[in-house]
Structure formats: structure tokens, C-alpha cells
Design an enzyme around this catalytic site. Sequence first.
Site, mmCIF file in Angstrom:
data_model
loop_
_atom_site.group_PDB
_atom_site.id
_atom_site.type_symbol
_atom_site.label_atom_id
_atom_site.label_comp_id
_atom_site.label_asym_id
_atom_site.label_seq_id
_atom_site.Cartn_x
_atom_site.Cartn_y
_atom_site.Cartn_z
ATOM 1 C CB THR A 36 13.471 56.497 10.396
ATOM 2 O OG1 THR A 36 14.099 55.572 10.099
ATOM 3 C CG2 THR A 36 14.368 57.761 10.538
ATOM 4 N N GLY A 61 0.668 53.029 20.203
ATOM 5 C CA GLY A 61 1.943 53.097 19.617
ATOM 6 C C GLY A 61 2.503 51.771 19.568
ATOM 7 C CE LYS A 101 9.584 42.846 16.280
ATOM 8 N NZ LYS A 101 8.180 43.217 16.924
ATOM 9 N N GLY A 148 6.046 49.612 22.275
ATOM 10 C CA GLY A 148 5.422 50.855 23.004
ATOM 11 C C GLY A 148 6.574 51.993 22.854
HETATM 12 N N1 HSE Z 1 4.919 46.558 15.638
HETATM 13 C C1 HSE Z 1 5.732 46.072 16.654
HETATM 14 C C2 HSE Z 1 4.878 45.099 17.337
HETATM 15 C C3 HSE Z 1 6.485 47.071 17.388
HETATM 16 O O1 HSE Z 1 3.653 45.387 17.438
HETATM 17 O O2 HSE Z 1 5.654 44.272 18.042
HETATM 18 C C4 HSE Z 1 7.738 46.627 17.980
HETATM 19 O O3 HSE Z 1 8.672 45.907 17.376
#
Ligand code: HSE
Length: 348
Positions: A101, A211, A229, A326
Site C-alpha cells: 500500500t 510511476g 530511506k 518503478g
Molecule cells: N518515490 C520513490 C522514488 C519511489 O522516487 O525514489 C521509490 O522508493
Amino acid sequence: MCAHTWRIGLIGFGNVGQGFVRILARKAETLRERYGFEFKLIGIADPIKGSVYDPEGLDPKTLIKLIDEKGHIKDYPAGRKDIDSLTICRSEDIDIVVEVTPTNIKTGEPGLTHIREALKHGKHVVTSNKGPIALAYPELKELAASKGVMLRFEGVVMSGTPSINLALEAMAGVDISKVEGIVNGTTNFILTKMEEGMTYEEALKEAQRLGYAEADPTADVEGWDAAVKAVIIANVIMGGNITINDVEREGITKITKEDVKDALSKGQRIKLIARVVKEGGSVKASVKPERVSLTHPLANVMGAINALTFYTDHLGPVTIVGPGAGRVETGQAILTDVLAIHRHYAGR
Ligand code: HSE
């Protein structure tokens, strides 16, 4: 390996869920032949795309055809449609819950509840959901251990490009003193496209279409996604205990096309750099745009590609470069974790 059919339940059928099912639709035969991996997709719960549940198994190809043609799976030609995400977490028919999700970095919900509930019910959990891991990793890890199941989350940092499993498994035994790199695909894509002449808005729109962006792209452009992260890298890989509020954070919203051009004219590129450093007993993290020389390895990481360098004691610096976002790319992260569970348990 003994024959075992893994019964999979999917919570969320957005970018990542679809990417994973697309891979299953294409590779089922190869996965059986190469790894002895057999599966049944028992259920999918998504409040927007539709929910469907059939203990006999859903057909990945039919699901993908429906999503491509209609944008939802509400007309799947079999199974129950009256289920929700908690049905998947609690079902006796499911061994592995895939939780994909959208990330909520403030509360971790609804993913956090799903993951807790699935682990409590003795299911292995595979997720690409960053919120729950950044907010509650120690608790979830302990819960999984107490139930004798696995919680795996390769996709949370660099989609299917190995980062978590690389550090924890492939490089088991090393000490990592610093991790540095580009961990947000959307912002790197925007900076790249701005250099090619697109406006910030056009580039963001394109990142959403492909995406890459979060459901709320503010998370990307303000540096929150990279900061989450960094928290995961700090706490999961480097033994830290930090929260998102501890990360020194700045996004790319103030960067203009002129800044990008000015940097280039000086032989530099602007990159959103995440850095996690072990200092004494503590771990510190930052995310900020930096000008790096064009000769710097990170300067040539373009588009939605990400890169991380792990500074280790036994190997020195180890760098991994690959897609950071992606649909199919993150679907691959789910697949690699599901196959790791298969390797670990199927032979027992
Ligand atoms: N939105 C994130 C990015 C997706 O652009 O890196 C991957 O974690």
C-alpha cells in the site's frame, strides 16, 4: 527442494502490486523450472482497484489484462469480492502477505497495521512500504522472530536494485561506517530532465506518469522520501536508532533551471545526496542537494537511476547502481524476497 505451493495474498494493487503480478504473469513457468517455486495468488485487496479472493488461486494474466483494459479488477470472473485487507492478513489460506500500500511516513498506516496483523497470524511478510520499516522496525523484527516467520523489505531503498539484502546478506559480517548516494528516483529524474530543458513541473508530471513518484510527490521533492530511506539505512544496516526528525533534510524545490545550468557551466551537477555516517557510538543522517564534480561517480547517475556506496571494513567502498523506482523494478524487489523465503523454508 520439496514441492510446496506458496499461497500469496496481496494488499495494494497500485504500481508495485501490479509490477509484481506482471512479473508472475510472465515468469511463472521459469520460476518453477529454475527454482522449483510454485505459487497460488489467493487474494488481492485494494479499495480503489478492487478486491478478489479465491483459495483456488487467481490467474495473474487475467488480472493484468483487466487492469490494462479497465484500470481495475472488479470484474474478475471468479472468487469473492467482499474481502478487505484484514481478510488477507488473517486468512488460513495464505502463507505470504505482500504489503504494497502507499507509504505514509508519519503514521506508517495502513501498512503498519497490515504488517503487524499478518505477522501475528504467522504469515511471512514482504513489503516495499517504507513507513512501517522506518517507524517500527525493532518491534516488527521481534514480532516476526517470535512467530518464526520472515519480514523482508528489499524494495524500500532502491526498488529491485539490491541494497538491504546486499548489506545484510551478501555482505554479512562487514562493518559499514558510511553509506552515501542517490536514493530518490523522482528527484534525480527531475534534475536530469531540467538539465535537458524541461521545466520542474513538466518533469514532475512525467515522473508521476512513469510511476516513480510517491502518491503525494511532496514526499519526494522535499526530501522526505530520501530521509526515510536514510533512517532505514541507519537503523537496519548500521545499528542506529534514529527517526526522521533526526535527519538533516533539504529537498530540491528551491533548485531552478538556472542553478542546474550554472552548475554545469562550472563542471558540476546538482544531486540530492543522502548520507548516513557512524560517528563514535551514534549514527547521523542527512539529505541535501549538493554540487558534485562531473568526474564524481554520482554525477553520472541520471534519470530514475539510484546509486549507493557502502564504506566497509573488509571490502572498502562497494557501490551499487541501478533503478531506484518503478513498477516492475519494485515488483522485482518483492519477487526476490518471496524467492528468499522459498529458498529458506521450502526444503524443510
Ligand atoms: N518515490 C520513490 C522514488 C519511489 O522516487 O525514489 C521509490 O522508493
